[in-house]
Design a protein around this motif. Structure first.
Motif, short mmCIF file in Angstrom:
data_model
loop_
_atom_site.label_atom_id
_atom_site.label_comp_id
_atom_site.label_asym_id
_atom_site.label_seq_id
_atom_site.Cartn_x
_atom_site.Cartn_y
_atom_site.Cartn_z
N ARG A 74 -7.39 -36.11 12.58
CA ARG A 74 -8.49 -35.50 12.84
C ARG A 74 -8.47 -34.44 13.94
O ARG A 74 -7.53 -34.40 14.60
CB ARG A 74 -9.82 -36.48 13.32
CG ARG A 74 -9.80 -37.64 11.98
CD ARG A 74 -10.94 -38.58 12.33
NE ARG A 74 -12.19 -38.14 12.71
CZ ARG A 74 -13.17 -38.27 11.73
NH1 ARG A 74 -12.80 -38.38 10.43
NH2 ARG A 74 -14.47 -37.77 11.84
N PHE A 100 -13.68 -34.59 13.64
CA PHE A 100 -13.75 -34.48 11.97
C PHE A 100 -12.54 -34.57 11.39
O PHE A 100 -11.54 -34.20 12.02
CB PHE A 100 -14.58 -33.30 11.70
CG PHE A 100 -14.29 -32.00 12.46
CD1 PHE A 100 -13.15 -31.30 11.93
CD2 PHE A 100 -14.76 -31.81 13.62
CE1 PHE A 100 -12.74 -29.95 12.58
CE2 PHE A 100 -14.05 -30.53 14.02
CZ PHE A 100 -13.02 -29.89 13.73
N ALA A 113 -13.75 -28.30 7.94
CA ALA A 113 -14.34 -29.55 8.27
C ALA A 113 -14.95 -30.61 7.65
O ALA A 113 -16.04 -29.87 6.81
CB ALA A 113 -14.88 -29.22 9.73
N HIS A 114 -14.86 -31.69 7.69
CA HIS A 114 -15.80 -32.81 6.83
C HIS A 114 -15.58 -34.10 7.64
O HIS A 114 -14.91 -34.23 8.55
CB HIS A 114 -15.66 -32.83 5.42
CG HIS A 114 -14.36 -33.63 5.03
ND1 HIS A 114 -14.65 -34.42 3.99
CD2 HIS A 114 -13.11 -33.62 5.25
CE1 HIS A 114 -13.48 -35.27 3.70
NE2 HIS A 114 -12.59 -34.68 4.36
N GLN A 115 -16.53 -34.93 7.13
CA GLN A 115 -16.72 -36.54 7.63
C GLN A 115 -16.75 -36.30 9.12
O GLN A 115 -15.80 -37.04 10.10
CB GLN A 115 -15.32 -37.25 7.17
CG GLN A 115 -15.27 -37.52 5.89
CD GLN A 115 -13.94 -38.30 5.50
OE1 GLN A 115 -13.03 -38.33 6.26
NE2 GLN A 115 -13.80 -38.89 4.34
N LEU A 116 -17.77 -35.64 9.65
CA LEU A 116 -18.12 -35.46 11.11
C LEU A 116 -18.33 -36.78 11.64
O LEU A 116 -19.14 -37.64 11.06
CB LEU A 116 -19.14 -34.32 11.30
CG LEU A 116 -18.71 -33.06 11.58
CD1 LEU A 116 -18.32 -32.34 10.17
CD2 LEU A 116 -19.71 -32.24 12.34
N SER A 143 -23.74 -32.00 12.38
CA SER A 143 -23.82 -31.52 10.91
C SER A 143 -24.09 -29.94 10.72
O SER A 143 -23.23 -29.42 9.88
CB SER A 143 -24.81 -32.48 9.90
OG SER A 143 -24.68 -32.29 8.86
N GLN A 147 -20.12 -28.95 10.10
CA GLN A 147 -19.96 -29.57 8.52
C GLN A 147 -19.74 -28.50 7.69
O GLN A 147 -20.30 -27.43 7.42
CB GLN A 147 -21.29 -30.23 8.18
CG GLN A 147 -21.03 -31.04 6.81
CD GLN A 147 -20.27 -31.93 6.85
OE1 GLN A 147 -20.15 -32.72 7.54
NE2 GLN A 147 -19.57 -32.48 5.82
#
Length: 189
Positions: A74, A100, A113-116, A143, A147
């Motif tokens: 991450r 993230f 970026a995702h899954q913050l 987010s 996000q």
């Protein structure tokens, strides 16, 4: 006799070559590297960002400082936050911390970026009311802030070799120096 030895040597080479081709690591697939500096530069272009929390509080987030977290695969980031507004007697400065995962978006060839995960939002000298409001608003702010933020865009030239081999970006691995994007076979269509 020489012909027989030559044929045996040729057959041995063919057998050895066929064995190497059958092993999964015989052909190294291309990889694409993105340095920590390239990531930092791309993210910095999208800041500062301002957010209003109703009419009570305004937050300004400065460009984040990225951290590579290879053990977790991450990225982390810490941003300086400036807060002002009627809910505060004085303006306040603090930090906002999130981490993230990363994903590849094929439609525009970007790493995003995702899954913050919201970690902390701290502002110096805040009274309990505004501090609780900020803490509750932290995940939403994370987010909105990061996000799906584009961290890197691959250019067609970056993908030319892989595309010619029938490959496309797949895994994204965070290393101590940046990102390594691995390639996988394109699905048959």
């Amino acid at each position: 006799m020489k012909r027989k030895s030559l044929l045996l040597a040729f057959a041995a080479c063919l057998a050895l070559g066929a064995g190497l081709l059958a092993t999964p690591h015989a052909h190294a697939q291309p990889k694409y590297t993105v340095t920590a500096e390239q990531l930092q530069e791309a993210v910095a272009q999208r800041f500062p960002r301002r957010y209003a929390m109703g009419e009570l509080l305004n937050l300004t987030l400065q460009a984040p400082r990225l951290r590579l977290l290879p053990q977790q695969n991450r990225l982390g980031t810490e941003m300086v936050v400036d807060a002002a507004g009627p809910a505060l007697a004085n303006s306040s400065t603090g930090t906002f911390d999130v981490d993230f995962a990363l994903r590849y978006e094929a439609s525009d060839q970007t790493v995003r970026a995702h899954q913050l995960r919201f970690n902390t939002l701290r502002l110096a000298g805040l009274p309990p009311g505004p501090a609780a409001l900020l803490e509750a608003y932290g995940p939403t702010l994370a987010s909105q802030t990061l996000q799906e933020v584009v961290l890197h865009k691959l250019e067609p030239k970056d993908l030319m070799l892989a595309d010619g081999l029938g490959l496309e970006p797949g895994s994204i691995t965070v290393t101590p120096k940046g990102l390594v994007i691995g390639f996988v076979n394109k699905p048959l269509r």
